[in-house]
Design a protein around this motif. Structure first.
Motif, PDB file in Angstrom:
ATOM      1  N   TRP A 773       0.991  -1.142  -0.083  1.00 30.10           N
ATOM      2  CA  TRP A 773       0.083  -0.042  -0.099  1.00 30.10           C
ATOM      3  C   TRP A 773       0.808   1.164   0.037  1.00 30.10           C
ATOM      4  N   ALA A 774       0.413   2.416  -0.183  1.00 26.32           N
ATOM      5  CA  ALA A 774       0.999   3.490  -0.230  1.00 26.32           C
ATOM      6  C   ALA A 774       0.615   4.623   0.469  1.00 26.32           C
ATOM      7  N   THR A 775       1.371   5.372   1.318  1.00 22.72           N
ATOM      8  CA  THR A 775       0.938   6.404   2.238  1.00 22.72           C
ATOM      9  C   THR A 775       1.871   7.656   1.847  1.00 22.72           C
ATOM     10  N   LEU A 776       1.346   8.973   2.475  1.00 24.63           N
ATOM     11  CA  LEU A 776       1.826  10.209   2.315  1.00 24.63           C
ATOM     12  C   LEU A 776       3.257  10.206   3.301  1.00 24.63           C
ATOM     13  N   ARG A 780       3.959   3.415   8.343  1.00 24.94           N
ATOM     14  CA  ARG A 780       3.103   2.643   7.558  1.00 24.94           C
ATOM     15  C   ARG A 780       1.520   2.495   7.955  1.00 24.94           C
ATOM     16  N   THR A 781       1.295   3.000   9.251  1.00 26.57           N
ATOM     17  CA  THR A 781      -0.179   3.115   9.771  1.00 26.57           C
ATOM     18  C   THR A 781      -0.781   4.222   9.559  1.00 26.57           C
ATOM     19  N   SER A 782       0.006   5.343   8.820  1.00 26.41           N
ATOM     20  CA  SER A 782      -0.715   6.476   8.695  1.00 26.41           C
ATOM     21  C   SER A 782      -1.772   6.617   7.562  1.00 26.41           C
ATOM     22  N   LEU A 783      -2.570   7.679   7.690  1.00 25.46           N
ATOM     23  CA  LEU A 783      -3.642   7.630   6.545  1.00 25.46           C
ATOM     24  C   LEU A 783      -3.240   9.245   5.884  1.00 25.46           C
ATOM     25  N   PRO A 784      -3.767   9.392   4.664  1.00 24.04           N
ATOM     26  CA  PRO A 784      -4.435   8.279   3.865  1.00 24.04           C
ATOM     27  C   PRO A 784      -3.723   7.363   3.013  1.00 24.04           C
ATOM     28  N   LYS A 785      -4.154   6.355   2.963  1.00 27.90           N
ATOM     29  CA  LYS A 785      -3.775   5.023   2.263  1.00 27.90           C
ATOM     30  C   LYS A 785      -4.349   4.503   1.099  1.00 27.90           C
ATOM     31  N   TRP A 786      -3.581   3.990   0.336  1.00 34.84           N
ATOM     32  CA  TRP A 786      -4.188   3.258  -0.864  1.00 34.84           C
ATOM     33  C   TRP A 786      -3.483   1.877  -1.269  1.00 34.84           C
ATOM     34  N   ASP A 787      -4.466   0.952  -1.317  1.00 35.40           N
ATOM     35  CA  ASP A 787      -4.106  -0.274  -1.595  1.00 35.40           C
ATOM     36  C   ASP A 787      -3.583  -0.583  -2.951  1.00 35.40           C
ATOM     37  N   LEU A 788      -2.314  -1.208  -2.889  1.00 34.04           N
ATOM     38  CA  LEU A 788      -1.644  -1.553  -4.247  1.00 34.04           C
ATOM     39  C   LEU A 788      -2.044  -3.260  -4.470  1.00 34.04           C
ATOM     40  N   ILE A 789      -1.438  -3.818  -3.490  1.00 33.55           N
ATOM     41  CA  ILE A 789      -1.786  -5.324  -3.480  1.00 33.55           C
ATOM     42  C   ILE A 789      -2.501  -5.913  -2.429  1.00 33.55           C
ATOM     43  N   SER A 790      -3.570  -6.562  -2.332  1.00 29.74           N
ATOM     44  CA  SER A 790      -4.427  -7.044  -1.331  1.00 29.74           C
ATOM     45  C   SER A 790      -4.590  -8.316  -1.551  1.00 29.74           C
ATOM     46  N   HIS A 791      -4.403  -9.320  -0.360  1.00 33.80           N
ATOM     47  CA  HIS A 791      -4.388 -10.695  -0.448  1.00 33.80           C
ATOM     48  C   HIS A 791      -3.445 -11.002  -1.421  1.00 33.80           C
ATOM     49  N   GLY A 792      -2.356 -10.526  -1.666  1.00 28.90           N
ATOM     50  CA  GLY A 792      -1.439 -10.934  -2.659  1.00 28.90           C
ATOM     51  C   GLY A 792      -1.860 -10.756  -4.247  1.00 28.90           C
ATOM     52  N   HIS A 800      -5.257   1.844 -12.430  1.00 28.84           N
ATOM     53  CA  HIS A 800      -4.178   1.256 -13.084  1.00 28.84           C
ATOM     54  C   HIS A 800      -3.534   0.426 -12.288  1.00 28.84           C
ATOM     55  N   LYS A 801      -3.813  -0.969 -12.516  1.00 29.18           N
ATOM     56  CA  LYS A 801      -3.449  -2.048 -11.540  1.00 29.18           C
ATOM     57  C   LYS A 801      -1.962  -2.524 -11.582  1.00 29.18           C
ATOM     58  N   VAL A 802      -1.686  -2.998 -10.632  1.00 26.20           N
ATOM     59  CA  VAL A 802      -0.138  -3.418 -10.463  1.00 26.20           C
ATOM     60  C   VAL A 802       0.024  -4.616 -11.474  1.00 26.20           C
ATOM     61  N   ILE A 803       1.032  -4.635 -12.102  1.00 23.10           N
ATOM     62  CA  ILE A 803       1.616  -5.434 -13.378  1.00 23.10           C
ATOM     63  C   ILE A 803       2.815  -6.116 -12.549  1.00 23.10           C
TER      64      ILE A 803
END
Length: 894
Positions: A773-776, A780-792, A800-803
């Motif tokens: 995931w990505a944060t500002l 790693r627990t800060s917000l806002p947060k954007w998930d890139l890979i979830s559950h693998g 724009h999905k992960v490749i």
């Protein structure tokens, strides 16, 4: 400029939008024979009003100026020349020998300024009167003849008559007054004095002379050709009367016109003045006594004429004057016609002649003739001085005359004034040289300016700039423009570069040659990469780049620290110019290498190695000892010291643990060596702890799976930990990685991440991604947060999905199961459309799986929408499995 300027009505000389301070002008006065000249200027964009002071102040109008003997010319630089007849209407005349005139000059500025008033009083003596004096000015002609004073004979051109004797000559006493004028046009026309004055004629009777002045093209003049030269001619008779008698004085003037008396070539002006001006001659024989040439009413001597390259000659018919175009004394001026730029040269030469007729009377004849060459087109030239490698457009436009100003520049999407251009960082300059019409404007625009267009063409960068210069001819108030298109092309010169990485035992260095033509030398550490050294480091070259491999224990590697389970070493590589020795590129890579520094043997022998640290450069390893100062190294060099001792020697201590026995010692400098260090020495103290564990039950130093233990300064060996590292590659080849702490990126630029299980030593372990995931912030627990890979698996809500990229074995990748690679486009967090965040951190949780026992759910998840064969991860972690946390960045948005 032809014609009369600056009287009564206000003439704007120079464009001056806002005056910053009160005007300051220079005024000089000169007596030039029978005329006076005032030099005034520069006017600095103000309006000039001329008035004279007599019994009251009188503002001169154009009509009054020609009637009273005044003329003005103003050049295109705002300098004014005011010519005044000594016998003007307002002069204080003392016996026709001294003439005083007071002139007021008023400059009218803009509304922010009060009008400035300058008063000039000038007295000019003049006694060298000829019987007749004629002056031809730009707006009037003047003739002054000697009249009859009491007790003096009547001149030949005075006829005395009355009721009894019309031909008898008698003295003209003070009782005579002017009653009328007779004009010969060629028919006779009589006017009363007051009527003549109302028609613009100047008539005055001084103590010794009659003065008659007429506008140059009054109705009573006629055009007459003399020796092929057209001249405007005035012939008059002035009638005087007293109680009993009447008399008349004849007066005539003739002035040449420029058309018909002047011829031009591209480089010279020729002026032909008839030697014998028939309308002014009554006798049969004349004798030319003097001939003088000058400019602006002032005579020039032979040396001055030669310096200016003027010439004058006299033949049977003409007095011929030759003036080079562009010579000193004149000036160029500009004109815009149909949007085109034209220039002409203007000058006001003077000829002064003195002749006598039948040796009875003499005539002084002075002509000031304004001459302007035909206007010729002079298209401005654009010269591109751009050197593409300097990354700046440099252009010049010109030449122009001094009366042209640059007002603005139009770019592709905007119009900027000169002040706006300078405020934006564009460099605009105006250049002038003594040569006439030599004004050139130069402009510099960096390639980085947003008005510059950029495109790529087959390995070349192409920059283009289209602009239009807005110009103005100031005296004419005529705008015009000139458009220029600039283009710069150059090969993208790429300097050599160095990059690299490392694995569990070597540094790998890659040097790209860049654009052909660059020469450089390579330094590995502090040593030049010679052929012998290259051979030691397995040097390979393929023409576009070369590579070499440096073991982590090589002498060119520096040791930064000794960690719990590894040595942190760094390799410095630099590319330098062979000529200047300046750095072309510099690269440093630091890695942690697994190393057994301390070994414990079942017979109680302990060996350990102390390494030379970069932080303690002055340390002499041969001086190190164990706790017992008599126990020094068995071997030492400038990189390490090797110690061999037993558990019951050299000050080794023993500690009993529940199932083990711990032997400890430490390596340091002995006390004398410590005392030798100065108080100002900033180097840290060197201390290296050594520890060995022995299994009490077996008495063997093979506890913990029979593996020897390692040591580091200030800490015991610990249980083995698996290390995971996340890095960012330059491209999808995953051969070169960013090495800076802060990585600048553009939005939507691909980011290539690689995660590696470092030095596992077990081919049956695999690395799996759980969540990313990505944060500002780096929290790693800060917000806002954007998930890139979830559950693998890639986040399905991300547009724009992960490749995921497969990992194949190569020289750097020995076990592909220890690597994971994925790609995302650079993005930014935003509160609104205009408020983007400036940095992004990426965090990942990974799981280490045993491929021989894949029962755990975290090691068996597949994502249905991903490429075949790409494993996903599940957040559930089986017993015995652990989560490893990683954080990248920050990545800065450019």
């Amino acid at each position: 400029m032809g014609g009369l300027f600056g009287f009564g009505w206000l003439i704007l000389i120079v464009v001056n939008v806002v005056a910053q301070k009160k005007p300051s002008i220079n005024i000089y006065s000169k007596c030039l024979g029978n005329i006076m000249r005032l030099d005034v200027g520069p006017l600095g964009g103000n309006l000039l009003e001329v008035s004279v002071l007599n019994n009251s102040t009188t503002v001169l109008t154009q009509r009054l100026a020609s009637q009273c003997g005044f003329s003005v010319k103003i050049d295109n630089l705002g300098n004014a020349l005011i010519f005044v007849s000594l016998q003007n209407c307002f002069a204080d005349n003392v016996n026709d020998e001294s003439f005083t005139t007071t002139i007021n000059l008023r400059l009218h500025g803009n509304q922010m300024l009060e009008d400035e008033l300058y008063q000039v009083t000038k007295t000019c003596p003049y006694i060298a009167w000829a019987s007749r004096e004629i002056v031809c000015e730009r707006n009037y002609m003047e003739v002054s003849v000697k009249s009859v004073s009491p007790g003096r004979p009547v001149p030949d051109d005075v006829t005395v008559g009355g009721p009894k004797s019309a031909a008898e000559k008698r003295p003209l006493d003070a009782g005579f007054t002017i009653k009328a004028l007779v004009f010969f046009t060629p028919e006779e026309r009589m006017m009363k004095v007051n009527e003549a004055r109302r028609r613009g004629y100047g008539i005055s009777n001084t103590p010794t002379r009659l003065v008659l002045r007429a506008p140059l093209f009054s109705p009573e003049t006629l055009i007459q050709t003399v020796a092929g030269v057209p001249m405007t001619v005035l012939k008059t008779a002035t009638i005087f009367e007293n109680k009993w008698l009447a008399t008349q004085i004849d007066a005539a003037a003739a002035c040449p016109l420029m058309e018909g008396s002047v011829s031009f070539t591209p480089h010279s002006i020729s002026w032909f003045l008839p030697r014998r001006i028939n309308p002014l001659i009554s006798g049969g024989h004349i004798k030319l006594l003097e001939v003088h040439m000058g400019v602006d009413g002032q005579r020039l001597d032979v040396a001055e004429m030669a310096a200016r390259r003027y010439s004058m000659s006299v033949n049977d018919l003409y007095v011929v004057t030759e003036i080079p175009v562009g010579a000193v004394g004149g000036h160029f001026k500009s004109r815009v016609q149909d949007g085109q730029y034209f220039t002409a040269y203007t000058i006001e030469p003077m000829l002064e002649l003195l002749w006598s007729e039948d040796s009875k009377k003499d005539t002084r004849y002075k002509v000031l003739l304004p001459i302007t060459t035909p206007f010729l087109p002079q298209p401005p030239q654009v010269i591109d001085h751009t050197v593409p490698e300097e990354q700046i457009f440099k252009v010049s436009l010109g030449p122009f005359c001094a009366d042209v100003a640059l007002i603005n520049i139009t770019f592709s999407s905007e119009v900027l004034s000169v002040a706006d251009c300078i405020a934006r960082g564009l460099k605009i300059q105006e250049h002038m040289s003594p040569k006439s019409c030599s004004k050139v404007f130069t402009l510099e625009v960096p390639f980085t300016d947003h008005s510059v267009q950029q495109m790529k063409e087959m390995g070349m960068s192409v920059y283009s700039l289209e602009l239009t210069f807005g110009l103005l001819v100031m005296w004419q108030f005529a705008p015009f423009s000139h458009t220029a298109y600039l283009e710069a092309r150059f090969v993208n010169n790429v300097p050599p570069s160095v990059s690299g990485g490392c694995d569990y035992k070597n540094f790998y260095i890659l040097v790209k040659y860049g654009t052909p033509g660059f020469t450089f030398k390579t330094l590995v550490g502090n040593r030049m990469l010679t052929s012998s050294l290259a051979q030691q480091y397995n040097f390979m070259d393929n023409g576009t780049h070369f590579s070499f491999t440096v073991p982590f224990s090589a002498p060119d590697v520096v040791i930064e620290a000794v960690e719990k389970s590894s040595i942190r070493s760094r390799l410095d590589v630099s590319l330098k110019s062979p000529d200047t020795n300046n750095n072309i590129d510099k690269f440093a890579v630091a890695c942690d290498f697994f190393s057994t520094l301390t070994e414990c043997f079942p017979n109680g022998t302990i060996t350990t190695m102390a390494m030379k640290l970069e932080s303690v450069p002055s340390l002499e390893l041969s001086q190190l000892t164990l706790r017992d100062a008599t126990c020094g190294p068995s071997y030492s060099n400038d990189r390490y010291a090797y110690f061999v001792f037993t558990g019951n020697s050299c000050g080794t201590t023993r500690t009993f643990l529940p199932t083990m026995m711990l032997y400890e010692n430490e390596i340091s400098l002995p006390a004398p060596a410590m005392k030798s260090k100065t108080e100002t020495d900033s180097e840290p103290e060197y201390e290296f702890k050594v520890a060995c564990y022995f299994d009490i039950h077996t008495n063997h130093a093979v506890a913990f799976n029979n593996r020897p233990r390692r040591s580091e300064p200030y800490a015991d060996n610990g249980i083995e930990e698996l290390q995971v590292e996340m890095r960012l590659a330059l491209d999808d080849a995953y051969t070169t990685f960013y090495r800076a702490n802060y990585i600048p990126m553009f939005l939507r630029q691909p980011l290539y991440f690689e995660v590696e299980l470092i030095n596992s030593g077990k081919p049956d372990l695999s690395l799996e991604l759980a969540d990313c995931w990505a944060t500002l912030a780096d929290d790693r627990t800060s917000l806002p947060k954007w998930d890139l890979i979830s559950h693998g698996c890639a986040n399905q809500g991300d547009p724009h999905k992960v490749i995921f990229h497969p990992v194949l074995p190569d020289a750097r990748v020995q076990n592909p199961l220890n690597f994971k690679r994925f790609e995302i486009p650079m993005f930014a967090f935003t509160k609104d459309e205009k408020n983007l965040s400036r940095q992004v951190f990426v965090h990942c949780d990974v799981v280490i799986c045993d491929v021989t026992n894949p029962a755990g759910p975290a090691c068996n998840v597949r994502c249905s929408d991903q490429d075949a064969g790409m494993k996903g991860q599940n957040p559930d972690v089986s017993e015995g499995q652990s989560i490893n946390s990683l954080t990248s960045g920050p990545m800065l948005i450019s």
